[in-house]
Scaffold this motif. Structure first.
Motif, mmCIF file in Angstrom:
data_model
loop_
_atom_site.group_PDB
_atom_site.id
_atom_site.type_symbol
_atom_site.label_atom_id
_atom_site.label_comp_id
_atom_site.label_asym_id
_atom_site.label_seq_id
_atom_site.Cartn_x
_atom_site.Cartn_y
_atom_site.Cartn_z
ATOM 1 N N TRP A 84 0.827 -1.207 0.000
ATOM 2 C CA TRP A 84 0.000 0.000 0.000
ATOM 3 C C TRP A 84 0.868 1.267 0.000
ATOM 4 N N HIS A 128 2.014 1.746 -3.604
ATOM 5 C CA HIS A 128 0.952 2.331 -4.419
ATOM 6 C C HIS A 128 0.681 3.786 -4.036
ATOM 7 N N ALA A 129 0.833 4.106 -2.777
ATOM 8 C CA ALA A 129 0.649 5.501 -2.351
ATOM 9 C C ALA A 129 1.692 6.410 -2.995
ATOM 10 N N THR A 154 1.307 5.151 -7.441
ATOM 11 C CA THR A 154 0.043 4.966 -8.160
ATOM 12 C C THR A 154 -0.935 6.108 -7.911
ATOM 13 N N SER A 155 -1.191 6.423 -6.639
ATOM 14 C CA SER A 155 -2.218 7.414 -6.306
ATOM 15 C C SER A 155 -1.883 8.812 -6.812
#
Length: 219
Positions: free
Chosen positions: A114, A117-118, A121-122
């Protein structure tokens, strides 16, 4: 019992040594060497300026904060959107091709999925949402691409300077390239970031082209 304790101590010492070895590359040379972390700092600064712009518009009016609005738009159009999109595209492309080139598997022990992805991705959907939900006044192409190019050049100098000082590349991908390959990689990176700048401008014009100029005149 003493033997058992000594054995556990040795295992812990070995594990600590392995962990330190895994993190050596992350800490060596300072965190500012990583484009991902620089991008996160940039996004924090931009959204901070955007929040300040919104608050001041309601407190003292639009006409008195034109410089802040101009700085907000310049920061987003020339850096925040191109860089966040660049990090998203390049990182995940290299990650799925060969993750050891940008994000060795050992880092999974310290950065959960996570967090990855933070960081990688985000950032893209937030920037894309900012482009679609709010109009931005783009500078001239000459100014925008010049500022983007200057920042690209500054980061390249940072990478090369760190390599000269430590003998290690920021990202393993550079170690697998020849000098010519590194030059081509840097050149392709700027071409991609410049294309993303123009792409953001196209989206802005498509969504807000008919309304940005009237709003600017009204202000």
């Amino acid at each position: 019992t003493e033997c058992s304790c000594d054995s556990q101590d040795r295992v812990r010492a070995e594990q600590i040594g392995k962990d330190e070895e895994k993190l050596k590359e992350f800490h060596d040379g300072g965190r500012s060497k990583y484009l991902t972390l620089l991008n996160l700092l940039l996004q924090a600064v931009f959204f901070g300026v955007a929040c300040l712009d919104d608050v001041l518009k309601r407190v003292i009016g639009r006409k008195d904060i034109k410089f802040i609005t101009y700085f907000r738009d310049l920061l987003f159009t020339t850096l925040a959107f191109p860089l966040s999109t660049f990090v998203f595209l390049v990182f995940w492309s290299l990650f799925h091709y060969d993750r050891s080139l940008v994000y060795p598997k050992g880092l999974d022990d310290f950065f959960p999925a996570w967090v990855n992805h933070a960081m990688h991705t985000s950032i893209f959907p937030f920037s894309l949402a900012e482009t679609v939900l709010r109009p931005h006044n783009y500078p001239s192409k000459k100014l925008g691409l010049s500022l983007l190019g200057a920042c690209n050049f500054a980061y390249i100098i940072r990478i090369l300077w760190r390599y000269v000082q430590t003998g290690n590349w920021v990202y393993p991908v550079f170690a697998s390239l020849s000098p010519l390959g590194i030059i081509l990689f840097f050149s392709a990176s700027y071409i991609l970031s410049a294309s993303l700048y123009l792409f953001g401008e196209k989206i802005n014009h498509w969504k807000w082209g008919a309304t940005v100029k009237p709003r600017m005149k009204k202000n």
